[in-house]
Design a protein around this motif. Structure first.
Motif, PDB file in Angstrom:
ATOM      1  N   VAL A  27      45.399  52.077  40.002  1.00 19.21           N
ATOM      2  CA  VAL A  27      45.771  51.252  38.844  1.00 19.21           C
ATOM      3  C   VAL A  27      46.248  49.874  39.307  1.00 19.21           C
ATOM      4  CG1 VAL A  27      47.363  51.074  36.896  1.00 19.21           C
ATOM      5  CG2 VAL A  27      46.341  53.282  37.485  1.00 19.21           C
ATOM      6  N   THR A  31      44.414  46.477  38.275  1.00 13.53           N
ATOM      7  CA  THR A  31      45.141  45.422  37.563  1.00 13.53           C
ATOM      8  C   THR A  31      45.144  44.128  38.370  1.00 13.53           C
ATOM      9  OG1 THR A  31      46.561  47.134  36.618  1.00 13.53           O
ATOM     10  CG2 THR A  31      47.323  44.859  36.461  1.00 13.53           C
ATOM     11  N   VAL A  35      43.583  40.603  36.958  1.00 11.09           N
ATOM     12  CA  VAL A  35      44.371  39.366  36.822  1.00 11.09           C
ATOM     13  C   VAL A  35      43.816  38.287  37.747  1.00 11.09           C
ATOM     14  CG1 VAL A  35      46.657  38.350  37.103  1.00 11.09           C
ATOM     15  CG2 VAL A  35      46.428  40.625  36.114  1.00 11.09           C
ATOM     16  N   GLY A 428      49.104  39.164  39.586  1.00 15.85           N
ATOM     17  CA  GLY A 428      48.333  40.404  39.493  1.00 15.85           C
ATOM     18  C   GLY A 428      49.000  41.550  40.227  1.00 15.85           C
ATOM     19  N   GLY A 432      50.431  44.611  38.338  1.00 18.77           N
ATOM     20  CA  GLY A 432      49.896  45.929  38.678  1.00 18.77           C
ATOM     21  C   GLY A 432      50.985  46.924  39.020  1.00 18.77           C
ATOM     22  N   VAL A 435      52.664  47.858  35.805  1.00 18.21           N
ATOM     23  CA  VAL A 435      51.869  48.822  35.029  1.00 18.21           C
ATOM     24  C   VAL A 435      51.958  50.209  35.650  1.00 18.21           C
ATOM     25  CG1 VAL A 435      49.508  49.428  34.364  1.00 18.21           C
ATOM     26  CG2 VAL A 435      50.323  47.085  34.089  1.00 18.21           C
TER      27      VAL A 435
END
Length: 728
Positions: A27, A31, A35, A428, A432, A435
Motif C-alpha cells: 500500500v 500510494t 503521488v 507520497g 503512504g 494510509v
C-alpha cells in the motif's frame, strides 16, 4: 471483555510501527507511486514561466533642512524602520496607479486583447517585490509565460514606480515649503505683538532696562535695592533676636546662682563693665593665704589672722556688689535690645511690603520679556529652515535609482522540476505511511495470538506458517511438520476427556486452509501411531479426495442414504494408519442428511474403531452443515486465516458452535507470514533447528495389512489409545 484492552491496541510500540510498514509495504509503495506520478504529471502540464527582475535603490530625502528642537523631521524618509517602510513600498509597486502607468505605456490592453481590470489583476498576480536583506535595494520581479513580456513589464513597472515616487516626493516638498512660508509670516505677527506688549509694560511700570537688553530694575543681576534692604533687615532682625535671647539666658542664670557658683558664672561672662574676672582671682589668692596661715598654727585671734580676715570680707563685699551691678547692666542692655528689636521688626515689615510690590511689577515685565525672546528665537529658526529648504529644493535628487535593468530570461524558473519531484516523493512517502497506519487502524482482523485469546477466550493450538503444502507429498522431513506436531500435542492435552476423539474442523469463511490443516494433522497423527480417520463431510465443495487422488463417487452420503456397510465407504490411504471416507455424491439437502440418526450412529461407531476421527465441514457462517456436525462430534477446532476475517466474525463462529452444544477446543492460526510478522518468528524459528537433517534416515512403518476397504477394527489395532507412543 475488558474495554481497556481494546483501547491499548492504539498504543503501538516502535517495533509495531515497523511491523505495520512491513505488512503494508504494498500500500505504501502504491500510494508513493501514485503521488509521485501525480506530481510528475502536474509538473509536466504546468505552464512554464520566465522571470525578469529590476533592482532599484530607495533613497531618503536629503539636504540641510533644520530640524526644530523637540520636533521630528516629517519630510525625511526613514529607512531604518524597515518593518513598515519596505512592505509599504511593495504595495506601492503593485498599486493600481503604478500598474495603470505600466499598462498604458506597454498598451497591454490591446496586446492581450482584454479589459483593464483583467490586465490589472494579471499584473498583480505576476509582479512581486522583495527587499534584499541588509540593504535599501528592492527587487521587482515579474514571472510570465512569455519572456519578452516579462522583461518589458518589469522595466515598465520599475520606471512607473520611479516616476510616481519622484512626483509624490516633489509634491510633498512643495507643500511642506508652502506651509513653512505661512508659518514664518504667522510667527512674524506673533513677534510684533509680543514686542508691543513688552513696550507697554516698560512705559507703564517706568522700568529702566539694563544696558541694551530690557531687564528688571536695579543692580546686582537685575534685582531691586528694595529687595536687598528687605533681606538686610531680615538678617539684622534675626541677629538682634539671637542677642536678646542670649541676654535673657544670662540674666536668668545670674538670678538662679548664689555665692561661689554666682561668682564662677559671672567671671565667665565677657562683658565690658564686668570686673568680677579681676576681683575673683584676687579673692581666691587671699583666701588661700588665709588658709595657709591657719594651717601653720596661727589662731583666728592672731593679729595677722584678724587683718587678713578683714581683707577677705572687703573683697567678698566688692564681688557681691560687682555681681549686683552686672545684673543691672544686663537688664538695662536687655531693655535696649527689646526696643531695637521692635523698631527693626517694624522696618523689616515695611521693606517686605515694598519688595512684594516691586516683585509683582517686575514679574509681568519678566514674563513679557521671556515670551518676546522665545517668539523671536522661533522666528529665526523658521527663517533658517525656510532658507535651507528653498536651497535644497533647487538641487534635484532622484529618490529611486535603478541599478539593474530587466534582462531577457532564457531558462524558465517555474515549474521547478527537481523541487516538485522531491516534494512529491516526500509527500507520497508520508501519505503512504499514513494510509498504511490508517488501514491498520481500520483493520479489525486477527493479527496475533493475543487477539484470538482475548476475543474468543480459547487457546491457540498452533501457528501454521504461510504456503505450507501437503506434508505427505513432500520428500524428507519438512520443517513445517513441526507446527502440526505442536497442534497434535496441544489437542491431546487440551481435551478434558480422553474418549473425546471425534473432532470437526471448521472455519468462518472459505479459503482459510481448513481442509489442508485437517489433512496435514491427520498425516502427523498417523505418523505418530494414531489410527486416524478423515471424513469429508463438506457436502458443498468437498476437497479431501483431491489430496489423495481418490474417487469421490462413493462415500459418506452413500452410507447415510443406503444400507452400505462402513467397510464399503472407508478407504486406506498410502500412509500407514491413515484412513479416509470420501463425501460421496453431493445431495440436494446436505444439512438434512447430516442431521440424522444414522450420522450420529456413524460418529459413535468410528470413535470406537479409530484413535482419532477428523471431520471436514463447510464454512460455518455460510451454511448450517458445520453447526450440525459440531453438535454430533466431541470437539470443534476453528481454523482462522491470519489477517483475513474481522474479530466480530470470529465471535460469530464461536457462538455458532456453542449455540448447538458444541465445544471449541481451540484455534489454529493459519497462513501466517512469519517473515513479515516478526512476532511469530520466535514461534516457528525452532522448526528448522530441531528438524532432522536430510542425511538422517526417515523411519517408515510397514504398510497396513488391512485392505483399503476393510479398516482395521479397534480391538485389533496395533496401537491402543492407552499405550500409544510419546508424541515427540
Amino acid at each position: 471483555m475488558n474495554q481497556s484492552s481494546h483501547s491499548s491496541e492504539a498504543n503501538l510500540h516502535a517495533i509495531d510501527y515497523w511491523q505495520v510498514i512491513k505488512n503494508r509495504y504494498g500500500v505504501i509503495l502504491l500510494t508513493f507511486l501514485l503521488v509521485f506520478m501525480t506530481a510528475l504529471v502536474i509538473t509536466y502540464v504546468m505552464p512554464k514561466k520566465y522571470e525578469s527582475k529590476a533592482v532599484v535603490q530607495v533613497r531618503p530625502k536629503t539636504g540641510g533642512s533644520l530640524v526644530l528642537p523637540g520636533q521630528a523631521d516629517s519630510g525625511r524618509l526613514s529607512l531604518d524602520n524597515g518593518q513598515t517602510f519596505f512592505p509599504t513600498e511593495f504595495e506601492v509597486i503593485r498599486a493600481q496607479k503604478t500598474l495603470d502607468t505600466a499598462i498604458e505605456r506597454l498598451d497591454l490592453v490591446g496586446r492581450w486583447g482584454s479589459d483593464v481590470d483583467s490586465v490589472r489583476r494579471t499584473l498583480r498576480g505576476i509582479v512581486d517585490a522583495q527587499n534584499i536583506r541588509g540593504t535599501s535595494l528592492i527587487e521587482i520581479r515579474v514571472r510570465y509565460n512569455d519572456p519578452k513580456d516579462a522583461q518589458a513589464i518589469a522595466k515598465a513597472v520599475s520606471e512607473a514606480y520611479r516616476e510616481r515616487r519622484t512626483k509624490i516626493q516633489a509634491e510633498y516638498a512643495e507643500e511642506a515649503l508652502d506651509q513653512l512660508r505661512r508659518a514664518v509670516v504667522a510667527q512674524e505677527d506673533v513677534v510684533e505683538d509680543k514686542r508691543k506688549l513688552l513696550s507697554q509694560i516698560i512705559r507703564q511700570g517706568k522700568i529702566i532696562p539694563e544696558g541694551h537688553t530690557p531687564g528688571v530694575r536695579g543692580g546686582g543681576g537685575g534685582g531691586y535695592t528694595a529687595d536687598d534692604s528687605a533681606e538686610d533687615a531680615q538678617r539684622s532682625f534675626a541677629a538682634l533676636e539671637q542677642e536678646k535671647i542670649a541676654l535673657e539666658s544670662q540674666i536668668e542664670t545670674l538670678l538662679k546662682y548664689d555665692g561661689p557658683q554666682l561668682m564662677a558664672y559671672a567671671a565667665g561672662l565677657s562683658l565690658p563693665d564686668n570686673i568680677i574676672p579681676v576681683l575673683l582671682p584676687q579673692f581666691q589668692e587671699a583666701k588661700r593665704n588665709y588658709d595657709a596661715a591657719q594651717s601653720s598654727g596661727l589662731g583666728i585671734r592672731h593679729p595677722r589672722m584678724i587683718s587678713q580676715a578683714k581683707v577677705l570680707e572687703g573683697m567678698e563685699a566688692d564681688l557681691v556688689e560687682a555681681a549686683a551691678n552686672l545684673r543691672e547692666t544686663l537688664k538695662a542692655k536687655l531693655e535696649l535690645s527689646k526696643e531695637q528689636l521692635a523698631r527693626l521688626e517694624q522696618r523689616m515689615n515695611q521693606k517686605k511690603d515694598e519688595a512684594i510690590k516691586a516683585g509683582l511689577e517686575g514679574q509681568g515685565y519678566s514674563d513679557a520679556q521671556a515670551d518676546f525672546e522665545s517668539a523671536q528665537s522661533l522666528l529665526e529658526q523658521l527663517k533658517l529652515k525656510q532658507i535651507n529648504d528653498e536651497m535644497a529644493g533647487k538641487v534635484f535628487e532622484d529618490p529611486i535609482i535603478i541599478h539593474e535593468e530587466p534582462t531577457l530570461s532564457q531558462v524558465p524558473v517555474s515549474p521547478n522540476v527537481t523541487l516538485n519531484l522531491a516534494l512529491g516523493a516526500v509527500v507520497g512517502l508520508i501519505f503512504g505511511v499514513g494510509v498504511a497506519f490508517f488501514l491498520e487502524y481500520l483493520d479489525t482482523s486477527v493479527k496475533s495470538l493475543e487477539d484470538v485469546e482475548r476475543y474468543l477466550q480459547v487457546p491457540v493450538l498452533a501457528v501454521i506458517p504461510k504456503d505450507v503444502g501437503v506434508l505427505y507429498k513432500q520428500s524428507g522431513m519438512s520443517p513445517d511438520a513441526e507446527a502440526y506436531r505442536i497442534l497434535r500435542t496441544n489437542i491431546e492435552f487440551n481435551r478434558k476427556n480422553p474418549e473425546d476423539n471425534a473432532i470437526t474442523v471448521v472455519s468462518g469463511g472459505a479459503g482459510e486452509g481448513k481442509s489442508t490443516t485437517l489433512v496435514n494433522l491427520a498425516y502427523i497423527c498417523a505418523q505418530g501411531g494414531y489410527t486416524t480417520l478423515m471424513i469429508d463431510a463438506d457436502l458443498r465443495r468437498p476437497r479431501l479426495h483431491t489430496f489423495f487422488d481418490i474417487n469421490n463417487s462413493v462415500g459418506l452420503t452413500n452410507y447415510l442414504t443406503t444400507e452400505l456397510m462402513l467397510e464399503d465407504v472407508i478407504l486406506q490411504t498410502p500412509v500407514d494408519n491413515l484412513y479416509f471416507m470420501p463425501s460421496g455424491i453431493l445431495p440436494a439437502d446436505a444439512a438434512g442428511i447430516l442431521n440424522s440418526r444414522r450420522m450420529s450412529e456413524l460418529i459413535q461407531d468410528v470413535k470406537q474403531r479409530f484413535d482419532l476421527v477428523l471431520v471436514d465441514s463447510p464454512p460455518i457462517l455460510g451454511v448450517s452443515d458445520a453447526s450440525v456436525l459440531a453438535s454430533e462430534v466431541d470437539l470443534t477446532m476453528i481454523v482462522v486465516q491470519h489477517r483475513k476475517l474481522p474479530r466480530n466474525m470470529l465471535l460469530r463462529v464461536k457462538q455458532a458452535v456453542e449455540n448447538v452444544g458444541g465445544h471449541v477446543i481451540g484455534v489454529v492460526l493459519n497462513n501466517v507470514d512469519v517473515r513479515s510478522d516478526s512476532q511469530y518468528q520466535y514461534y516457528t524459528s525452532y522448526y528448522t533447528y530441531y528438524a532432522p537433517a536430510e542425511s538422517q534416515p526417515i523411519p517408515s512403518g510397514s504398510q497396513s495389512s488391512a485392505s483399503p476397504t476393510s479398516p482395521q477394527p479397534r480391538a485389533a489395532r496395533p496401537a491402543k489409545k492407552d499405550d500409544k507412543q510419546d508424541l515427540y
